[in-house]
Design an enzyme around this catalytic site. Structure first.
Site, PDB file in Angstrom:
ATOM      1  N   LYS A 192     123.709  53.447 -25.513  1.00 30.47           N
ATOM      2  CA  LYS A 192     123.501  52.373 -26.485  1.00 30.47           C
ATOM      3  C   LYS A 192     123.975  51.077 -25.877  1.00 30.47           C
ATOM      4  O   LYS A 192     124.852  51.066 -25.007  1.00 30.47           O
ATOM      5  CB  LYS A 192     124.286  52.652 -27.773  1.00 30.47           C
ATOM      6  CG  LYS A 192     123.696  51.988 -29.005  1.00 30.47           C
ATOM      7  CD  LYS A 192     122.499  52.760 -29.536  1.00 30.47           C
ATOM      8  CE  LYS A 192     121.866  52.106 -30.735  1.00 30.47           C
ATOM      9  NZ  LYS A 192     120.901  52.999 -31.397  1.00 30.47           N
TER      10      LYS A 192
HETATM   11  P1  NAD Z   1     116.172  45.741 -38.112  1.00 32.41           P
HETATM   12  O1  NAD Z   1     116.921  44.664 -37.435  1.00 32.41           O
HETATM   13  O2  NAD Z   1     114.711  45.824 -37.955  1.00 32.41           O
HETATM   14  O3  NAD Z   1     116.492  45.728 -39.681  1.00 32.41           O
HETATM   15  C1  NAD Z   1     117.769  45.737 -40.192  1.00 32.41           C
HETATM   16  C2  NAD Z   1     117.661  45.451 -41.684  1.00 32.41           C
HETATM   17  O4  NAD Z   1     118.959  45.552 -42.254  1.00 32.41           O
HETATM   18  C3  NAD Z   1     117.174  44.043 -42.010  1.00 32.41           C
HETATM   19  O5  NAD Z   1     116.357  44.055 -43.167  1.00 32.41           O
HETATM   20  C4  NAD Z   1     118.440  43.275 -42.298  1.00 32.41           C
HETATM   21  O6  NAD Z   1     118.267  42.147 -43.164  1.00 32.41           O
HETATM   22  C5  NAD Z   1     119.213  44.369 -42.975  1.00 32.41           C
HETATM   23  N1  NAD Z   1     120.613  44.064 -42.914  1.00 32.41           N
HETATM   24  C6  NAD Z   1     121.346  43.625 -41.878  1.00 32.41           C
HETATM   25  N2  NAD Z   1     122.586  43.399 -42.238  1.00 32.41           N
HETATM   26  C7  NAD Z   1     122.612  43.700 -43.534  1.00 32.41           C
HETATM   27  C8  NAD Z   1     123.602  43.643 -44.463  1.00 32.41           C
HETATM   28  N3  NAD Z   1     124.836  43.244 -44.141  1.00 32.41           N
HETATM   29  N4  NAD Z   1     123.277  44.040 -45.712  1.00 32.41           N
HETATM   30  C9  NAD Z   1     122.028  44.474 -46.047  1.00 32.41           C
HETATM   31  N5  NAD Z   1     121.059  44.539 -45.197  1.00 32.41           N
HETATM   32  C10 NAD Z   1     121.355  44.144 -43.970  1.00 32.41           C
HETATM   33  O7  NAD Z   1     116.877  47.096 -37.637  1.00 32.41           O
HETATM   34  P2  NAD Z   1     116.289  48.579 -37.693  1.00 32.41           P
HETATM   35  O8  NAD Z   1     115.729  48.873 -36.360  1.00 32.41           O
HETATM   36  O9  NAD Z   1     115.475  48.778 -38.912  1.00 32.41           O
HETATM   37  O10 NAD Z   1     117.653  49.410 -37.794  1.00 32.41           O
HETATM   38  C11 NAD Z   1     118.239  49.711 -39.064  1.00 32.41           C
HETATM   39  C12 NAD Z   1     119.100  50.948 -38.902  1.00 32.41           C
HETATM   40  O11 NAD Z   1     118.282  52.017 -38.436  1.00 32.41           O
HETATM   41  C13 NAD Z   1     120.228  50.813 -37.881  1.00 32.41           C
HETATM   42  O12 NAD Z   1     121.336  51.578 -38.299  1.00 32.41           O
HETATM   43  C14 NAD Z   1     119.638  51.418 -36.640  1.00 32.41           C
HETATM   44  O13 NAD Z   1     120.618  51.863 -35.727  1.00 32.41           O
HETATM   45  C15 NAD Z   1     118.862  52.554 -37.261  1.00 32.41           C
HETATM   46  N6  NAD Z   1     117.812  53.105 -36.412  1.00 32.41           N
HETATM   47  C16 NAD Z   1     116.783  52.329 -35.988  1.00 32.41           C
HETATM   48  C17 NAD Z   1     115.820  52.895 -35.155  1.00 32.41           C
HETATM   49  C18 NAD Z   1     114.620  52.118 -34.685  1.00 32.41           C
HETATM   50  O14 NAD Z   1     113.768  52.716 -34.030  1.00 32.41           O
HETATM   51  N7  NAD Z   1     114.501  50.835 -34.977  1.00 32.41           N
HETATM   52  C19 NAD Z   1     115.912  54.234 -34.768  1.00 32.41           C
HETATM   53  C20 NAD Z   1     116.971  55.007 -35.256  1.00 32.41           C
HETATM   54  C21 NAD Z   1     117.909  54.422 -36.066  1.00 32.41           C
END
Ligand code: NAD
Length: 432
Positions: A117
């Site tokens: 990561k």
């Molecule tokens: P992203 O940046 O696309 O979206 C994050 C979302 O969370 C946004 O809508 C943002 O406004 C919101 N957010 C951020 N801080 C916040 C807060 N304090 N309160 C409420 N909402 C908040 O990120 P993502 O890729 O969708 O990742 C989200 C989660 O999913 C993370 O934990 C990430 O590790 C996990 N994840 C993502 C992937 C992927 O392929 N993108 C894969 C596995 C896990």
């Protein structure tokens, strides 16, 4: 990419140490398995922790230093694999936790990767596009000697997106003077990405949720959902679940949480985000939903399924007793603390744990890496069909482990992951 400045719509993310939480989860499963000291030594700690200070020229001519990390937790089962997060609250412990979870996740779904990561301490919403590009390129240029298609393969995470992956790929290719599409996944289709990667995390969650719903004797049609976070994972979850007859009662992002007991029009929410810089800003004025006074109240709504899709440590001992959902599908990594886990287990909440639930992202990243290595690109139907098989099989493997050991799904998933990594590490043995 979403902006995470401004008001906090969730609990402060590092009020608890994610790495300590990860180690607690490891210990719970290790105890059930009765791991020896040597077995623990082989797989528990990260193999490499890289810390960087990145000088970046800002638009006004000044130079700013950004702290950054890359953690390679394990390379036993293949190259380290895992996303890069851009966030002002990133710490080395958070990145170590996320890298550890990646090791377990890849093992649970059986893709041939270890865990890694990355994180950069930055609020990207404060950068111009040019500054963001220079920061992204500098990070990858500095990392170039420590990564490689057979060494460590980054991907997107919070606040990073396909454009940033394209800059990563270009920077590495220019450095090595070799076309290197497989150095990073989550790239745009035009830059050798994979069909299906954008929605892969949410799609994988949906497959595991369908299995859980079936196991619990529930039905997808009519399910009431609340989704925290409306970025890649959260918004695609809404897009995929709404057509199945599920009612998305509440959504949230960094701007707040929005409710409609009759179901939010997901298309309207997606269009709104498209018109508002990727955020739900002022969504309550759309007439489609009202804004909750306390965004954290979303986690306590009377719904069937709660989908945390934002950040770590959202469900804690404070709010866990008030959670009413029957199922929690963890799109986010580490959204439930170990103490909250115990409370939810006691209440009989069925949790599809992160290292299973959100593994669709890394699974399609694996497909992307395979396509990059072979130079042959798959149709979307093939991506979805293979993802479907892998996710459902992983769910059933974890469920069998849960029933066999009489433990919750999270402990069972760690058992599956730890057994797999341990076996490979032992067969490989210690080199030198
Ligand atoms: P992203 O940046 O696309 O979206 C994050 C979302 O969370 C946004 O809508 C943002 O406004 C919101 N957010 C951020 N801080 C916040 C807060 N304090 N309160 C409420 N909402 C908040 O990120 P993502 O890729 O969708 O990742 C989200 C989660 O999913 C993370 O934990 C990430 O590790 C996990 N994840 C993502 C992937 C992927 O392929 N993108 C894969 C596995 C896990």
């Amino acid at each position: 990419m979403s902006d995470v400045r401004k008001t906090r719509a969730t609990a402060p993310i590092m009020s608890l140490n994610a790495y300590e939480n990860a180690l607690t989860q490891f210990a719970q499963a290790a105890q059930v398995l009765g791991l020896t000291k040597n077995q623990v030594a082989m797989i528990k700690d990260p193999r490499k922790v890289i810390e960087l200070n990145l000088p970046v020229r800002m638009d006004d001519g000044s130079i700013e230093i950004f702290q950054a990390f890359r953690v390679q937790h394990s390379v036993a089962r293949g190259p380290a694999k895992g996303g890069v997060r851009f966030h002002q609250d990133v710490t080395v412990d958070e990145v170590k936790a996320l890298a550890f979870w990646m090791t377990m996740k890849c093992a649970v779904v059986g893709v041939p990767f270890g865990g890694g990561k990355g994180g950069v301490v930055v609020d990207p919403s404060k950068l111009t596009l040019g500054e963001l590009e220079r920061l992204s390129r500098r990070f990858f240029a500095e990392l170039a000697i420590d990564i490689g298609t057979e060494v460590d393969v980054p991907a997107p995470d919070v606040n990073t997106n396909p454009q940033i992956m394209a800059w990563f790929m270009d920077t590495y290719s220019m450095h090595t003077r070799k076309h290197s599409p497989g150095i990073v996944t989550g790239k745009p289709l035009e830059v050798f990405g994979s069909r299906g990667r954008t929605q892969a995390t949410a799609q994988g969650m949906v497959y595991t949720l369908e299995e859980a719903v079936d196991h619990l004797g529930m039905q997808m049609d009519g399910l009431r959902l609340a989704i925290q976070g409306f970025g890649n994972a959260g918004s695609n979850s809404a897009i995929l679940l709404a057509p199945q007859g599920a009612k998305v009662v509440a959504i949230s992002d960094v701007t707040g949480a929005y409710l409609n007991e009759d179901g939010i029009d997901v298309d309207a929410a997606i269009a709104w985000v498209g018109d508002h810089g990727g955020k739900l800003t002022d969504f309550e004025t759309s007439g489609v939903a009202t804004k909750l006074d306390d965004p954290m109240a979303l986690l306590e709504l009377d719904v069937d399924v709660l989908i945390p899709a934002a950040l770590e440590n959202q469900i804690t001992p404070e709010n866990a007793p008030n959670v009413k959902a029957k199922v929690i599908a963890e799109c986010a990594n580490g959204p439930v603390t170990p103490e909250a886990d115990a409370i939810l287990n006691e209440k009989g909440v069925f949790i599809i744990p992160d290292i299973l639930c959100n593994a669709g992202g890394v699974t399609v990243s694996y497909f992307e890496w395979v396509q990059n290595k072979t130079g042959y690109y798959w149709r979307e139907e093939r991506v979805l069909e293979e993802l479907d098989g892998i996710m459902r099989e992983a769910f059933q493997t974890v469920l069998r482990s849960a029933l066999k050991h009489d433990v919750p799904m999270r402990v069972a998933a760690f058992i599956v992951g730890i057994e797999s990594v341990t076996r490979t590490a032992e067969l490989r043995g210690l080199y030198a």
